[in-house]
Design an enzyme around this catalytic site. Structure first.
Site, PDB file in Angstrom:
ATOM      1  N   ASP A 107      23.413 -24.197 -14.250  1.00  5.57           N
ATOM      2  CA  ASP A 107      24.102 -24.862 -15.347  1.00  5.57           C
ATOM      3  C   ASP A 107      23.673 -24.153 -16.626  1.00  5.57           C
ATOM      4  OD1 ASP A 107      25.658 -26.882 -16.654  1.00  5.57           O
ATOM      5  OD2 ASP A 107      23.783 -27.853 -17.232  1.00  5.57           O
ATOM      6  N   GLU A 114      28.460 -22.603 -13.622  1.00  9.50           N
ATOM      7  CA  GLU A 114      29.500 -23.393 -14.274  1.00  9.50           C
ATOM      8  C   GLU A 114      30.381 -22.489 -15.125  1.00  9.50           C
ATOM      9  OE1 GLU A 114      29.318 -26.316 -17.911  1.00  9.50           O
ATOM     10  OE2 GLU A 114      28.824 -27.442 -16.092  1.00  9.50           O
ATOM     11  N   ASP A 127      20.644 -31.389 -17.050  1.00 11.55           N
ATOM     12  CA  ASP A 127      20.993 -30.006 -16.718  1.00 11.55           C
ATOM     13  C   ASP A 127      20.564 -29.659 -15.294  1.00 11.55           C
ATOM     14  OD1 ASP A 127      21.509 -28.939 -19.755  1.00 11.55           O
ATOM     15  OD2 ASP A 127      19.789 -30.289 -19.633  1.00 11.55           O
TER      16      ASP A 127
END
Length: 206
Positions: free
Chosen positions: A7, A68, A141
């Site tokens: 992430d 991501e 996160d």
């Protein structure tokens, strides 16, 4: 299948490793956050993120890396930092020959919770349930990184099959177009022969 989910972020870059296959219980191998100080020079922060991800790759040896996909936000500065951290993660994986997959936030949320509009609390709760953890990983996160890995394990094989089918279809089209071009090509013609001249008569003329 062992997947490292990333992430991306400059201040906090979530990382999480999940192992398993679609349709069976998954196992969390590790989870954490690579942090950089917000007041440090940008280049040094990117180096720190690279070193952190490299350490995770060394320790856990994932077969895939799921990152991501960066999407547009109102805060351009945040988007730039996220994109830079994302590029570092992809670079680290590519340098080792590890396949990289990009998943949008809505795609990850839909895969994990069933809704592409789920909030971070719902994602964390489902990650906790799916991986049979005692509590949601902190910070968010870290939970998002695990969700990315879970998403890829569940959707990766289907995506790969779709990509292979598309590639096969394009190959068949190319072969068909090539064959059609060969059939339409003009046939080679023989060079025209010079007209024959009549032989002179050997007889005497009147």
């Amino acid at each position: 299948m062992r997947v490292l989910g990333v992430d991306p972020g400059l201040t906090r870059c979530g990382v999480g490793v999940v192992e398993g296959v679609a349709g069976r219980p998954l196992t969390m191998v590790g989870v954490g956050v690579v942090r950089t100080p917000s007041d440090a020079e940008l280049g040094l922060r990117l180096v720190a993120i690279e070193q952190g991800i490299e350490a995770w790759l060394d320790e856990h040896r994932p077969e895939f890396v799921a990152v991501e996909r960066v999407f547009s936000q109102h805060n351009v500065r945040t988007v730039m930092g996220t994109a830079q951290a994302s590029a570092v993660a992809m670079l680290c994986a590519a340098r080792r020959g590890i396949p990289v997959a990009l998943h949008t936030p809505s795609e990850v949320k839909a895969a994990v919770t069933g809704s592409g509009r789920a909030d971070k609390a719902q994602v964390g709760a489902m990650v906790t349930r799916l991986l049979r953890l005692d509590a949601p990983p902190k910070p968010a996160d870290a939970a998002d990184a695990l969700a990315l890995a879970i998403c890829h394990i569940w959707r990766g094989p289907a995506t790969n099959r779709l990509q292979q089918a598309v590639a096969q279809h394009r190959l068949q089209q190319a072969v068909a177009q090539h064959a059609a071009g060969v059939r339409k090509a003009p046939q080679a013609t023989q060079a025209p022969q010079a007209p024959k001249t009549p032989h002179a008569s050997k007889g005497r003329t009147a």
